[in-house]
Design an enzyme around this catalytic site. Structure first.
Site, PDB file in Angstrom:
ATOM      1  N   VAL A  11       0.826  -1.210   0.000  1.00 15.87           N
ATOM      2  CA  VAL A  11       0.000   0.000   0.000  1.00 15.87           C
ATOM      3  C   VAL A  11       0.862   1.262   0.000  1.00 15.87           C
ATOM      4  O   VAL A  11       0.663   2.179  -0.804  1.00 15.87           O
ATOM      5  CB  VAL A  11      -0.959   0.003   1.221  1.00 15.87           C
ATOM      6  CG1 VAL A  11      -1.595   1.365   1.418  1.00 15.87           C
ATOM      7  CG2 VAL A  11      -2.035  -1.048   1.020  1.00 15.87           C
ATOM      8  N   THR A 121      -5.317  -0.472   7.434  1.00 14.88           N
ATOM      9  CA  THR A 121      -6.666  -0.878   7.842  1.00 14.88           C
ATOM     10  C   THR A 121      -6.668  -1.112   9.345  1.00 14.88           C
ATOM     11  O   THR A 121      -5.892  -1.927   9.851  1.00 14.88           O
ATOM     12  CB  THR A 121      -7.063  -2.176   7.105  1.00 14.88           C
ATOM     13  OG1 THR A 121      -6.980  -1.926   5.700  1.00 14.88           O
ATOM     14  CG2 THR A 121      -8.474  -2.603   7.469  1.00 14.88           C
ATOM     15  N   GLU A 149      -7.617   2.502   2.241  1.00  8.64           N
ATOM     16  CA  GLU A 149      -7.167   2.188   0.887  1.00  8.64           C
ATOM     17  C   GLU A 149      -7.949   0.984   0.349  1.00  8.64           C
ATOM     18  O   GLU A 149      -8.099  -0.005   1.035  1.00  8.64           O
ATOM     19  CB  GLU A 149      -5.663   1.888   0.912  1.00  8.64           C
ATOM     20  CG  GLU A 149      -5.076   1.630  -0.457  1.00  8.64           C
ATOM     21  CD  GLU A 149      -5.484   2.708  -1.453  1.00  8.64           C
ATOM     22  OE1 GLU A 149      -5.179   3.887  -1.236  1.00  8.64           O
ATOM     23  OE2 GLU A 149      -6.139   2.360  -2.462  1.00  8.64           O
ATOM     24  N   LEU A 151      -7.249  -0.342  -2.891  1.00  9.13           N
ATOM     25  CA  LEU A 151      -6.584  -0.910  -4.066  1.00  9.13           C
ATOM     26  C   LEU A 151      -6.559  -2.428  -3.974  1.00  9.13           C
ATOM     27  O   LEU A 151      -6.596  -3.013  -2.892  1.00  9.13           O
ATOM     28  CB  LEU A 151      -5.160  -0.362  -4.192  1.00  9.13           C
ATOM     29  CG  LEU A 151      -4.124  -0.633  -3.088  1.00  9.13           C
ATOM     30  CD1 LEU A 151      -3.575  -2.025  -3.106  1.00  9.13           C
ATOM     31  CD2 LEU A 151      -3.002   0.380  -3.203  1.00  9.13           C
ATOM     32  N   GLU A 153      -4.272  -5.721  -5.050  1.00 10.96           N
ATOM     33  CA  GLU A 153      -2.971  -6.127  -5.575  1.00 10.96           C
ATOM     34  C   GLU A 153      -3.186  -6.736  -6.956  1.00 10.96           C
ATOM     35  O   GLU A 153      -4.163  -7.441  -7.194  1.00 10.96           O
ATOM     36  CB  GLU A 153      -2.316  -7.140  -4.632  1.00 10.96           C
ATOM     37  CG  GLU A 153      -1.849  -6.480  -3.352  1.00 10.96           C
ATOM     38  CD  GLU A 153      -1.244  -7.453  -2.355  1.00 10.96           C
ATOM     39  OE1 GLU A 153      -0.741  -8.511  -2.764  1.00 10.96           O
ATOM     40  OE2 GLU A 153      -1.297  -7.139  -1.152  1.00 10.96           O
ATOM     41  N   LYS A 205     -14.170   0.516   5.660  1.00  8.08           N
ATOM     42  CA  LYS A 205     -13.140  -0.373   5.102  1.00  8.08           C
ATOM     43  C   LYS A 205     -13.378  -1.825   5.524  1.00  8.08           C
ATOM     44  O   LYS A 205     -13.334  -2.752   4.709  1.00  8.08           O
ATOM     45  CB  LYS A 205     -11.757   0.116   5.549  1.00  8.08           C
ATOM     46  CG  LYS A 205     -10.612  -0.790   5.165  1.00  8.08           C
ATOM     47  CD  LYS A 205     -10.430  -0.912   3.662  1.00  8.08           C
ATOM     48  CE  LYS A 205      -9.408  -1.994   3.327  1.00  8.08           C
ATOM     49  NZ  LYS A 205      -9.325  -2.271   1.908  1.00  8.08           N
ATOM     50  N   ASN A 209     -14.497  -5.084   2.952  1.00  4.98           N
ATOM     51  CA  ASN A 209     -13.778  -6.357   2.832  1.00  4.98           C
ATOM     52  C   ASN A 209     -14.622  -7.525   3.316  1.00  4.98           C
ATOM     53  O   ASN A 209     -14.593  -8.612   2.733  1.00  4.98           O
ATOM     54  CB  ASN A 209     -12.451  -6.292   3.597  1.00  4.98           C
ATOM     55  CG  ASN A 209     -11.353  -5.688   2.738  1.00  4.98           C
ATOM     56  OD1 ASN A 209     -11.585  -5.369   1.578  1.00  4.98           O
ATOM     57  ND2 ASN A 209     -10.170  -5.517   3.292  1.00  4.98           N
ATOM     58  N   CYS A 261      -5.508  -9.285   3.439  1.00  2.00           N
ATOM     59  CA  CYS A 261      -6.625  -8.440   3.874  1.00  2.00           C
ATOM     60  C   CYS A 261      -7.884  -9.203   4.280  1.00  2.00           C
ATOM     61  O   CYS A 261      -8.335  -9.063   5.415  1.00  2.00           O
ATOM     62  CB  CYS A 261      -6.963  -7.437   2.770  1.00  2.00           C
ATOM     63  SG  CYS A 261      -5.643  -6.243   2.527  1.00  2.00           S
ATOM     64  N   LYS A 322      -3.441 -14.441  -5.495  1.00  2.00           N
ATOM     65  CA  LYS A 322      -4.236 -14.114  -6.684  1.00  2.00           C
ATOM     66  C   LYS A 322      -3.261 -13.811  -7.813  1.00  2.00           C
ATOM     67  O   LYS A 322      -2.059 -13.653  -7.559  1.00  2.00           O
ATOM     68  CB  LYS A 322      -5.148 -12.911  -6.412  1.00  2.00           C
ATOM     69  CG  LYS A 322      -4.364 -11.636  -6.099  1.00  2.00           C
ATOM     70  CD  LYS A 322      -5.246 -10.546  -5.577  1.00  2.00           C
ATOM     71  CE  LYS A 322      -6.055  -9.909  -6.664  1.00  2.00           C
ATOM     72  NZ  LYS A 322      -6.560  -8.581  -6.287  1.00  2.00           N
TER      73      LYS A 322
END
Ligand code: NAD
Length: 455
Positions: A11, A121, A149, A151, A153, A205, A209, A261, A322
């Protein structure tokens, strides 16, 4: 603006690089001296598409540099962005020690007012606690803002540069306005900026998630039910995803979610709920379903090799959690490899980007293969854990030639059942009747190598 970004990981590095790219004067601070040295040589310390080029062009332009010198870095920024890790502790609660340690450094070294932005986070209440510590310790006003954030990966640069929305949690409207201004170049396409209470931003946040994790656990559970009933979950997925209220994103069954995350933040939110005396039974189920799902490939392999996996060789394609990242934190492949090694199997792994991180974790306990095909040499089975593009249309004949037995455990449902049948593979997908192996029965001792059968 003069900015300091503390933490140069997935991040912090993306944040610093992208903010330098819009003209800000950025110092990246990290406690890891080897990382800082590499970055100052223009070497990107993580694999993230497109990041290296922007890193180097902004360093050449003099807008971006990295240091381990905490006081100097903290003095530099009018805005200090905190992007240090918040890993889970043994009980699942996030470890906030790095956040608070950084807060103490900011208090000690700030010589003029600062805006302190939490991008890490963190659980609800962390911003308040950090603000209280800064109020107690700093000689100047330090105003804490939460700016989570979002974003992903693998597409982090694009996500940062074109966010779906920007969330700013702040009690102070002036500080919120400064952070909104910082994001201005990224929201020209009219994406919204939501300013809200700091605690609401922290919760946003976690809720985002948890929602995505819940979708994954949901479709994984549906897939397992499909397996038990002999239904192909892909047909069901298409049927529900085309409903505009549902959509297709995060509805791909697989070997469970991983990464730094979803597992951590789902558990973090469960802790937040418990502390507040609220129920989190749905989230607890999401987490439990995922733990079970990450054991599914091993369970299937064990059932297939009913004599035991001891002595067999399993090839693994894809070890990052991933595609398009080298991050193996909490990756399903890592769980599988641990289980296979624990049961006495040999492992040959290939991943386009993550073998370095895998080797740092497993050392000489497994074989690292430079190509997908070489990983198959002498393998009794292939387990696919990450859907890198290069695995999507392989040369099946070449695969069959190299493998001792043509058996694929596909944790990402990459291939059509028809192709597998035609190509002569014994194929186990997720939610595609692959779970019905018990009905078909495992190999019996002395049975000839498996025929081309698709379950
Ligand atoms: N990785 C993601 O996709 C993602 C997305 C959104 C939010 N987040 C959150 O962002 C935070 C950071 O995640 P990450 O994946 O970038 O972690 P990371 O482990 O890749 O990076 C953290 C960096 O902080 C540095 N660091 C730790 N303590 C420090 C200290 N006291 N002083 C200076 N540097 C220090 C570490 O050396 C490391 O380089 C976490 O809270 C995470 O939950 C991550």
């Amino acid at each position: 603006m003069k900015l300091t970004v503390i933490g140069s990981g997935y991040v912090g590095l993306v944040t610093g690089v992208c903010l330098a790219d819009t003209g800000n004067d950025v110092v990246g601070l990290d406690q890891d001296a080897s990382k800082v040295e590499m970055l100052n040589r223009g070497e990107c310390v993580i694999f993230e598409p497109g990041l290296g080029e922007i890193l180097r062009s902004n360093m050449s332009a003099g807008r971006l540099r990295f240091t381990t010198d905490k006081p100097a870095a903290i003095r530099h920024g009018d805005v200090i962005l905190i992007a240090v890790g918040t890993p889970p502790k043994d009980d699942g609660a996030p470890d906030l020690s790095a956040v608070y340690a950084v807060g103490d450094e900011i208090a000690a070294s700030s010589d003029r007012p600062k805006i302190v932005v939490l991008k890490s986070t963190v659980p609800v209440g962390t911003g308040d606690e950090l603000q209280a510590r800064l109020d107690r310790q700093a000689r100047v006003r330090c105003t804490v803002v939460n700016n989570p954030e979002f974003l992903k990966e693998g597409s982090a640069v694009a996500d940062f540069q074109k966010p779906d929305r920007v969330i700013i949690g702040a009690a102070d409207p002036e500080a919120a306005a400064v952070i909104a201004e910082l994001h201005e170049p990224f929201i020209r396409n009219q994406r919204p900026v939501y300013t809200m209470a700091r605690s609401a931003a922290e919760m946003t946040k976690y809720a985002a998630n948890a929602c995505l994790a819940a979708r994954i656990s949901f479709i994984n559970q549906i897939a397992n039910i499909c397996d038990a009933l002999g239904i192909d979950v892909n047909e069901v997925r298409r049927g529900i995803g085309s409903d505009s209220r549902i959509g297709f994103q995060f509805l791909y069954p697989g070997a469970g979610y991983g990464g730094s995350c979803f597992p951590k933040d789902t558990q973090g939110l469960i802790h937040v709920a418990r502390r507040a005396g609220a129920q989190a039974d749905l989230l607890e189920s999401v987490h439990q379903v995922n733990l079970r799902q990450r054991r599914l490939l091993f369970d299937r392999i064990s059932r297939r090799f009913a004599g035991g996996v001891k002595g067999i060789t399993v090839a693994i394609w894809g070890v990052s959690f991933k595609p398009r990242t080298d991050d193996i934190r909490e990756a399903p492949a890592v769980v599988l490899i641990e289980q296979l090694l624990g049961a006495g199997a040999a492992v040959r792994a290939h991943d386009p980007e993550a073998l370095g991180n895998l080797e740092a974790r497993f050392g000489d306990r497994i074989v690292y293969c430079a190509s997908a095909y070489s990983a198959l040499d002498g393998a009794d089975a292939l387990a696919i854990c990450t859907e890198w593009n290069e695995f999507r249309s392989p040369d099946f004949e070449e695969m069959r030639k190299r493998m001792r037995r043509p058996i694929i455990f596909d944790g990402r449902n990459l291939y059509s059942l028809e192709t597998m049948r035609r190509q002569g593979f014994e194929y186990f997908g997720i939610g595609r009747s692959g779970g019905s192996i018990a009905k078909a029965g495992p190999d019996k001792p002395g049975e000839s190598p498996v025929a081309a059968k698709v379950r």
